[in-house]
Write a protein that holds these residues in place. Structure first.
Motif, PDB file in Angstrom:
ATOM      1  N   ARG A 109       0.789  -1.066   0.066  1.00 10.44           N
ATOM      2  CA  ARG A 109       0.069   0.128   0.041  1.00 10.44           C
ATOM      3  C   ARG A 109       0.920   1.376  -0.007  1.00 10.44           C
ATOM      4  N   VAL A 110       0.746   2.327  -0.875  1.00 11.47           N
ATOM      5  CA  VAL A 110       1.418   3.559  -0.959  1.00 11.47           C
ATOM      6  C   VAL A 110       0.246   4.557  -0.926  1.00 11.47           C
ATOM      7  N   ASN A 111       0.514   5.419   0.177  1.00 12.91           N
ATOM      8  CA  ASN A 111      -0.390   6.753   0.335  1.00 12.91           C
ATOM      9  C   ASN A 111       0.517   7.821   0.531  1.00 12.91           C
ATOM     10  N   THR A 112      -0.507   9.067   0.510  1.00 12.20           N
ATOM     11  CA  THR A 112       0.288  10.354   0.468  1.00 12.20           C
ATOM     12  C   THR A 112      -0.424  11.118   1.674  1.00 12.20           C
ATOM     13  N   VAL A 113       0.226  11.888   2.670  1.00 12.49           N
ATOM     14  CA  VAL A 113      -0.340  12.606   3.571  1.00 12.49           C
ATOM     15  C   VAL A 113       0.033  14.388   3.256  1.00 12.49           C
ATOM     16  N   SER A 114      -0.718  15.045   3.024  1.00 13.37           N
ATOM     17  CA  SER A 114      -0.474  16.346   2.747  1.00 13.37           C
ATOM     18  C   SER A 114      -0.775  17.537   3.734  1.00 13.37           C
ATOM     19  N   PRO A 115       0.171  17.812   4.548  1.00 16.00           N
ATOM     20  CA  PRO A 115      -0.092  18.564   5.648  1.00 16.00           C
ATOM     21  C   PRO A 115      -0.072  20.114   5.231  1.00 16.00           C
ATOM     22  N   GLY A 116      -1.008  21.021   5.646  1.00 12.69           N
ATOM     23  CA  GLY A 116      -1.122  22.348   5.586  1.00 12.69           C
ATOM     24  C   GLY A 116      -0.045  22.972   6.638  1.00 12.69           C
ATOM     25  N   LEU A 117      -0.356  24.280   7.201  1.00 13.91           N
ATOM     26  CA  LEU A 117       0.415  24.851   7.977  1.00 13.91           C
ATOM     27  C   LEU A 117       0.616  24.011   9.284  1.00 13.91           C
ATOM     28  N   THR A 118       1.833  23.687   9.736  1.00 14.38           N
ATOM     29  CA  THR A 118       2.035  22.759  10.783  1.00 14.38           C
ATOM     30  C   THR A 118       3.125  23.206  11.811  1.00 14.38           C
ATOM     31  N   ALA A 119       2.923  23.310  13.034  1.00 17.06           N
ATOM     32  CA  ALA A 119       3.646  23.903  13.906  1.00 17.06           C
ATOM     33  C   ALA A 119       5.056  23.086  14.290  1.00 17.06           C
ATOM     34  N   SER A 120       5.772  22.990  13.196  1.00 13.54           N
ATOM     35  CA  SER A 120       7.365  22.340  13.175  1.00 13.54           C
ATOM     36  C   SER A 120       8.084  23.131  13.215  1.00 13.54           C
ATOM     37  N   PRO A 121       9.388  22.755  13.746  1.00 12.29           N
ATOM     38  CA  PRO A 121      10.549  23.916  13.486  1.00 12.29           C
ATOM     39  C   PRO A 121      10.648  24.780  12.195  1.00 12.29           C
TER      40      PRO A 121
ATOM     41  N   TYR B 252      -5.692   2.407  -0.514  1.00 13.49           N
ATOM     42  CA  TYR B 252      -4.321   2.450  -1.506  1.00 13.49           C
ATOM     43  C   TYR B 252      -4.569   3.763  -2.613  1.00 13.49           C
ATOM     44  N   GLY B 253      -3.457   4.332  -2.427  1.00 11.53           N
ATOM     45  CA  GLY B 253      -3.348   5.391  -3.564  1.00 11.53           C
ATOM     46  C   GLY B 253      -3.894   6.814  -3.350  1.00 11.53           C
ATOM     47  N   ALA B 254      -4.364   6.758  -1.773  1.00 12.47           N
ATOM     48  CA  ALA B 254      -5.047   8.001  -1.601  1.00 12.47           C
ATOM     49  C   ALA B 254      -4.023   9.167  -1.070  1.00 12.47           C
ATOM     50  N   ASP B 255      -4.618  10.296  -1.081  1.00 13.67           N
ATOM     51  CA  ASP B 255      -3.850  11.566  -0.543  1.00 13.67           C
ATOM     52  C   ASP B 255      -4.819  12.207   0.469  1.00 13.67           C
ATOM     53  N   TYR B 256      -4.406  12.089   1.660  1.00 16.01           N
ATOM     54  CA  TYR B 256      -4.966  12.667   2.753  1.00 16.01           C
ATOM     55  C   TYR B 256      -4.514  14.070   3.122  1.00 16.01           C
ATOM     56  N   VAL B 257      -5.416  15.007   3.025  1.00 14.60           N
ATOM     57  CA  VAL B 257      -5.136  16.283   3.515  1.00 14.60           C
ATOM     58  C   VAL B 257      -5.338  16.679   4.969  1.00 14.60           C
ATOM     59  N   ILE B 258      -4.442  17.136   5.765  1.00 13.99           N
ATOM     60  CA  ILE B 258      -4.581  17.526   6.981  1.00 13.99           C
ATOM     61  C   ILE B 258      -3.878  19.105   7.202  1.00 13.99           C
ATOM     62  N   ASP B 259      -5.236  19.912   7.030  1.00 15.68           N
ATOM     63  CA  ASP B 259      -4.821  21.304   6.999  1.00 15.68           C
ATOM     64  C   ASP B 259      -5.812  22.294   7.695  1.00 15.68           C
ATOM     65  N   GLY B 260      -6.613  21.852   8.350  1.00 11.42           N
ATOM     66  CA  GLY B 260      -7.481  22.708   9.367  1.00 11.42           C
ATOM     67  C   GLY B 260      -8.527  23.196   8.537  1.00 11.42           C
ATOM     68  N   GLY B 261      -8.727  23.078   7.445  1.00  7.94           N
ATOM     69  CA  GLY B 261      -9.875  23.281   6.458  1.00  7.94           C
ATOM     70  C   GLY B 261      -9.299  24.447   5.532  1.00  7.94           C
ATOM     71  N   THR B 262      -8.051  24.619   5.243  1.00  4.66           N
ATOM     72  CA  THR B 262      -7.590  25.553   4.280  1.00  4.66           C
ATOM     73  C   THR B 262      -7.789  25.506   3.121  1.00  4.66           C
ATOM     74  N   LEU B 263      -7.737  24.206   2.332  1.00  7.25           N
ATOM     75  CA  LEU B 263      -8.452  24.015   1.108  1.00  7.25           C
ATOM     76  C   LEU B 263      -9.773  23.947   1.077  1.00  7.25           C
ATOM     77  N   LYS B 264     -10.432  24.780   0.261  1.00 10.47           N
ATOM     78  CA  LYS B 264     -11.941  24.969   0.224  1.00 10.47           C
ATOM     79  C   LYS B 264     -12.630  24.327  -0.963  1.00 10.47           C
TER      80      LYS B 264
ATOM     81  N   PHE C 185      -2.413  26.237  13.464  1.00  7.86           N
ATOM     82  CA  PHE C 185      -1.533  25.471  12.811  1.00  7.86           C
ATOM     83  C   PHE C 185      -1.949  24.134  13.306  1.00  7.86           C
ATOM     84  N   SER C 186      -1.606  22.821  12.477  1.00 13.91           N
ATOM     85  CA  SER C 186      -1.879  21.627  12.877  1.00 13.91           C
ATOM     86  C   SER C 186      -0.506  21.423  13.801  1.00 13.91           C
ATOM     87  N   GLU C 187      -0.717  20.462  14.508  1.00 13.28           N
ATOM     88  CA  GLU C 187       0.475  20.011  15.452  1.00 13.28           C
ATOM     89  C   GLU C 187       0.951  18.724  14.849  1.00 13.28           C
ATOM     90  N   PRO C 188       2.379  18.543  14.863  1.00 16.04           N
ATOM     91  CA  PRO C 188       3.115  17.407  14.415  1.00 16.04           C
ATOM     92  C   PRO C 188       2.523  16.199  14.657  1.00 16.04           C
TER      93      PRO C 188
END
Length: 262
Positions: free
Chosen positions: A176-188, A248-260, A226-229
């Motif tokens: 299985r190969v998937n993608t995670v696409s964060p938005g603004l994240t409170a990383s360094p 399989y083959g999904a792209d999960y967005v985690i962005d606090g609702g940035t994309l409309k 911001f999302s947290e790591p």
């Protein structure tokens, strides 16, 4: 919830801080033996990893060597998380296309796209043998162009497409190969004034603290923060687990609702 991954092994790139460190910590807490790779290994990573590798993953040799060292350390790779990305703000121009030298395009693509390509190619024989899983960490900028740095959004768009290609090729073989696409994240990357967030603040002519406080509202984050790591890490670990056995083959967005867009 039993994720069914205790006793497995994982290679996590860019694992020394931020999202990568949170992924390594969460996998280790679930009983996974983690090999954490980063340019600079931190004490926080050493605390949770079965093995660590200090390596420059923006080079083909670095990507190949980290897989060799991971295999030697844990015997095989069940999970691969291609997290390394971003870039050194000291080497990035925040100007437009006409301001950016070709070298920035090359460096940005090497780190944000080709590191994943090279590492995946090297790790794939072991992942296939173990019928494992891969998660690539992309960005919402793969879908929405960002002003700067030039090349980053383009590289992440290619990384997202690379994940789709991999999934189509490997799904019939059980990987299985998937993608995670964060938005603004409170990383360094954002919170450290010496890194990218500080560079953006300087170019914008505002204090770094003000940039961090106001940026979610300025870019339309519906949650207002911001999302947290750790929130990103929880999603990644779920996708690696048996609980996501038919994703399989999904792209999960985690962005606090940035994309409309729907």
């Amino acid at each position: 919830m039993d994720l069914g991954i205790s006793g497995k092994t994982a290679l996590v790139t860019g694992a020394s801080r931020g999202i990568g460190l949170a992924i390594a910590q969460t996998l280790a807490a679930e009983g996974v033996r983690v090999v954490g790779a980063a340019r600079t290994v931190t004490p926080e990573l050493e605390k949770v990893a079965a093995a660590t590798v200090a390596v420059d993953l923006s080079t083909r040799q670095g990507a190949r060597s980290v897989v060799d060292r991971a295999l030697a350390a844990v015997g095989g790779i069940d999970f691969l998380v291609n997290n390394v990305g971003g870039g050194d703000p000291a080497g990035l121009s925040l100007g437009g296309v006409l301001d950016v030298e070709d070298e920035q395009w090359t460096r940005t693509f090497d780190l944000n796209l080709f590191s994943a390509v090279w590492t995946t190619k090297a790790a794939l024989p072991s992942v296939l043998e173990r019928t494992g899983a891969i998660v690539n960490i992309s960005s919402i900028n793969a879908r929405v162009p960002t002003g700067s740095p030039v090349g980053y959004a383009e590289a992440k768009a290619a990384l997202t497409q690379f994940g789709k290609r991999l999934s189509e090729e490997l799904a019939p073989r059980g990987v299985r190969v998937n993608t995670v696409s964060p938005g603004l994240t409170a990383s360094p990357l954002w919170t450290d004034p010496e890194r990218f967030g500080g560079a953006v603040a300087a170019v914008s002519g505002v204090a770094h603290a003000d940039l961090i406080a106001n940026l979610p509202g300025q870019v339309g984050v519906a949650s207002g923060r911001f999302s947290e790591p750790q929130e990103v890490a929880d999603l990644v670990v779920f996708l690696l687990s048996e609980r996501a056995a038919n994703i399989y083959g999904a792209d999960y967005v985690i962005d606090g609702g940035t994309l409309k867009a729907a």
